[in-house]
Design a protein around this motif. Structure first.
Motif, short mmCIF file in Angstrom:
data_model
loop_
_atom_site.label_atom_id
_atom_site.label_comp_id
_atom_site.label_asym_id
_atom_site.label_seq_id
_atom_site.Cartn_x
_atom_site.Cartn_y
_atom_site.Cartn_z
N ILE A 311 0.84 -1.21 0.00
CA ILE A 311 0.00 0.00 0.00
C ILE A 311 0.87 1.25 0.00
O ILE A 311 0.62 2.20 -0.76
N ALA A 312 1.91 1.25 0.84
CA ALA A 312 2.80 2.41 0.90
C ALA A 312 3.57 2.57 -0.41
O ALA A 312 3.71 3.69 -0.94
N ASP A 313 4.06 1.47 -0.97
CA ASP A 313 4.82 1.52 -2.23
C ASP A 313 3.95 2.01 -3.38
O ASP A 313 4.43 2.70 -4.29
N GLN A 314 2.70 1.64 -3.37
CA GLN A 314 1.80 2.08 -4.45
C GLN A 314 1.72 3.61 -4.51
O GLN A 314 1.69 4.18 -5.60
N GLN A 315 1.71 4.24 -3.36
CA GLN A 315 1.66 5.71 -3.35
C GLN A 315 2.95 6.31 -3.90
O GLN A 315 2.93 7.32 -4.60
N VAL A 316 4.09 5.67 -3.57
CA VAL A 316 5.38 6.15 -4.09
C VAL A 316 5.43 6.00 -5.61
O VAL A 316 5.82 6.92 -6.33
N LYS A 318 2.92 5.73 -7.68
CA LYS A 318 1.93 6.62 -8.29
C LYS A 318 2.52 8.01 -8.49
O LYS A 318 2.38 8.62 -9.56
N GLN A 319 3.21 8.50 -7.46
CA GLN A 319 3.82 9.83 -7.55
C GLN A 319 4.96 9.85 -8.58
O GLN A 319 5.06 10.79 -9.38
#
Length: 329
Positions: A311-316, A318-319
């Motif tokens: 979940i945390a990596d997905q935000q990274v 995405k950015q």
């Protein structure tokens, strides 16, 4: 009528309760006897790669511990989509597993408009097994000996230097590096990482970012030079190589990782049994030797921790994909 209805409802309720109790009792028994036939571990890479070697070590370890064959099946291609989709649609019985990485689970949702699998819904994370730092590399004959050398040259000749990539994910990482360094260079796409490394060593490509595990076998001959690595700390195997954060590019702390997954719906008792052994494997002599030889690190984590990490990596990702200006395919 009300009396008749109650007479029907009570036996049905009793039957339902009995069935639930029977299933609950059967689950631990199934896990205790698991596996009763060969288990398949599907790898997202082709045979002969570092991840494939690692998968085979894991399969051998599991076979020895559980007394049943664990066999590796390679299903490379389509940026790890082929293998991931195959396992996502397999029976959730513990007999088809996936050894995959951050690209399939964290990056692909933002690189493709119609991904045939859902990383969060279609898999039961078993354990994270290894963390793989990424290396910024140049040819061994390159005039660039530091990250600042490379950045200065790129700024002096905008659009003249080139970089090689073997996947959309790595193109994203390098584009994020370029953005952080404020440089403009030209992308040269490759179909496979080994082809890319060959051209870097030959001086056809000015620089690239690839997994450290793919680079380390080529360092002794002096054909490649590592300028920096991603991740929170230096590697013991490359103690003289700084992290990108140390040279002022803290945004590029991204590492890739390898994890073991089962299809969603796999009995929790089987997932737990596999997770215990998978984490035991990360500290085994065979795994430690593999880490040391290829510049990776264990950093084992439970399935729950792996899910949080995705979940945390997905935000990274995405950015980074947004900053790189990459449109989903």
């Amino acid at each position: 009528m009300p009396i008749l209805k109650n007479r029907l409802v009570r036996p049905l309720a009793t039957l339902a309760t009995t069935l639930v109790a029977m299933l609950a009792a059967a689950a631990p028994a199934a896990a205790q006897n698991y596996p009763e036939r060969p288990v398949k571990i599907v790898s997202v890479t082709s045979a002969g790669t570092g991840i494939d070697d690692y998968t085979r070590l894991l399969a051998k370890f599991m076979s020895q511990k559980l007394g049943q064959s664990f066999v590796v099946e390679n299903r490379p291609g389509a940026n790890m989509i082929i293998a991931s989709d195959y396992v996502a649609k397999s029976a959730p019985d513990g007999y088809t597993l996936l050894l995959s990485g951050s690209g399939a689970m964290a990056a692909n949702p933002f690189l493709y408009r119609k991904l045939p699998y859902d990383p969060m819904k279609d898999f039961a994370p078993i354990a994270r097994l290894s963390v793989l730092p990424v290396a910024l590399i140049v040819p061994g004959s390159s005039p660039y000996h530091t990250v600042n050398d490379l950045i200065a040259a790129a700024k002096a000749k905008p659009g003249k230097l080139n970089f090689g990539t073997s996947s959309t994910g790595y193109r994203t990482i390098i584009s994020a590096f370029n953005e952080a360094a404020r440089i403009e260079t030209v992308s040269v796409p490759y179909k496979a990482a080994n082809m890319l490394l060959t051209d870097v060593m030959a001086g056809v490509v000015d620089y690239s970012l690839v997994e450290v595990s793919a680079v380390t076998p080529h360092l002794q001959g002096g054909k490649l030079r590592v300028l920096a690595i991603t991740g929170p700390a230096r590697l013991p195997q490359l103690k003289d190589v700084p992290t990108l954060a140390e040279v002022g590019l803290a945004r590029n702390a991204l590492t890739t990782w390898v994890g073991l997954f089962a299809p969603a719906g796999t009995p929790p008792a089987i997932v737990d049994k596999l997770a215990k052994l998978a984490l035991e494997f990360t500290t085994s002599p065979e795994a430690v030797a593999h880490y040391q030889a290829r510049g990776s690190a264990a950093y084992g984590a439970s399935g729950a921790e792996l899910r949080k990490g995705i979940i945390a990596d997905q935000q990274v990702w995405k950015q980074m994909i947004s900053l790189a200006g990459i449109e989903p395919e």
